[in-house]
Design a protein around this motif. Structure first.
Motif, PDB file in Angstrom:
ATOM      1  N   THR A   1      10.761  74.634  24.025  1.00 41.37           N
ATOM      2  CA  THR A   1       9.941  75.598  23.296  1.00 41.37           C
ATOM      3  C   THR A   1       8.472  75.415  23.632  1.00 41.37           C
TER       4      THR A   1
ATOM      5  N   LEU B   1       8.372  80.465  18.273  1.00 38.60           N
ATOM      6  CA  LEU B   1       9.189  80.874  17.138  1.00 38.60           C
ATOM      7  C   LEU B   1       9.021  82.366  16.827  1.00 38.60           C
TER       8      LEU B   1
ATOM      9  N   GLN C   1      11.751  85.921  17.906  1.00 36.34           N
ATOM     10  CA  GLN C   1      12.851  85.616  17.003  1.00 36.34           C
ATOM     11  C   GLN C   1      14.210  86.042  17.522  1.00 36.34           C
TER      12      GLN C   1
ATOM     13  N   SER D   1      14.797  79.968  18.469  1.00 41.17           N
ATOM     14  CA  SER D   1      13.888  80.411  17.411  1.00 41.17           C
ATOM     15  C   SER D   1      14.641  80.611  16.102  1.00 41.17           C
TER      16      SER D   1
END
Length: 298
Positions: free
Chosen positions: A268, A273, A276, A281
């Protein structure tokens, strides 16, 4: 890099904190362009917390909540609002079962440190004093946030401890920026990672502090004593300049006798995040909600 996230990287705008008028518009437009979250199980209300100056907040109430989290938006202390944080706040309220209170704290450089922290502390005191009205237990109030919001969450936990302020049940620090010195390996070597870079960090700190030296309430990594702080969930992203200072802070909390859950999310990057649709995420968001639910109900 997680392949689902990597596919989005060419589509991401560059973060340029030298032209804040333009970047604030880009940031707001990005938020409004994403699919709206499901709010059918929530009551949402905008309020104003009396302070000097007053602080706008947005309250997300799920059914039969016991506790609350004061949730603080990211954006390097220079961008972000109640509207841009809607995409995070609504699902966190839904999955955690907690009342989520987002804070429209004053932004830098128009309002430098400690303006944002003062706003957050005022909301913490108001939440505690109005717990009955909010339908929550005053001993079940958490603080949390993403990036600069996580910085403010860590800082308000320090301040509440030092000033014997309202009790904080839990602190949730997601991809926190905590150290203005930028001496960690990730801060020195991740110079061109998506969204957050060494230059972006430097510009954000410059806007937030101006020519003032950092104190522990501005840069919590500078705090000498972390004992007596609330239990914490610390989440870091692999390709993020903030990564190592989050890990270091979690270890120092542990060494000070504070219970900590540390989650390092491989593949990541800072702020990924927000993508989505990616499986990782979804797992990150679910972890935030589940962690808050456990912390506020046990």
């Amino acid at each position: 890099m997680d392949p689902e996230l990597e596919a989005f990287i060419p589509l991401l705008p560059r973060t340029d904190l030298t032209d804040l008028v333009a970047y604030r518009k880009i940031y707001a437009d990005l938020a409004t362009s994403r699919p709206a979250p499901d709010t059918s199980g929530l009551e949402i209300e905008d309020r104003t917390v009396p302070a000097d100056p007053d602080v706008p907040v947005r309250i997300y109430r799920p059914h039969q909540s016991q506790g609350a989290v004061i949730w603080l938006h990211g954006g390097g202390w220079v961008v972000g609002s109640l509207n841009t944080e809607h995409l995070w706040a609504a699902p966190i309220a839904d999955t955690s079962g907690a009342v989520v209170i987002t804070v429209d704290f004053r932004l830098s450089p128009e309002h430098r440190f400690p303006a944002a922290l003062d706003d957050v502390y005022a909301v913490l005191k108001w939440t505690h004093d109005h717990a009955a009205e909010l339908g929550i237990d005053p001993d079940r109030i958490a603080v949390g946030g993403h990036s600069a919001g996580a910085n403010l969450a860590a800082a308000v936990a320090l301040r509440a401890r030092d000033e014997q302020g309202p009790p904080i049940r839990f602190q949730l620090l997601n991809e926190a920026i905590l150290d203005d010195a930028s001496h960690t390996w990730s801060a020195r070597n991740f110079t061109d990672t998506p969204w957050n870079t060494r230059a972006v960090r430097a510009a954000a700190w410059g806007h937030y502090l101006g020519d003032r030296p950092a104190t522990p309430y501005a840069a919590p990594a500078r705090a000498d004593d972390l004992s007596g702080l609330p239990p914490a969930y610390v989440a870091t992203a692999e390709f993020d300049p903030n990564r190592d200072e989050g890990i270091d802070y979690a270890l120092r909390l542990l060494q000070a006798g504070v219970s900590v859950e540390l989650r390092q999310w491989p593949g990541t990057f800072h702020g990924s995040l927000a993508i989505q649709s990616a499986d990782v995420s979804q797992r990150q968001l679910a972890a935030l909600g589940a962690t808050l639910r456990r912390a506020l109900t046990k």
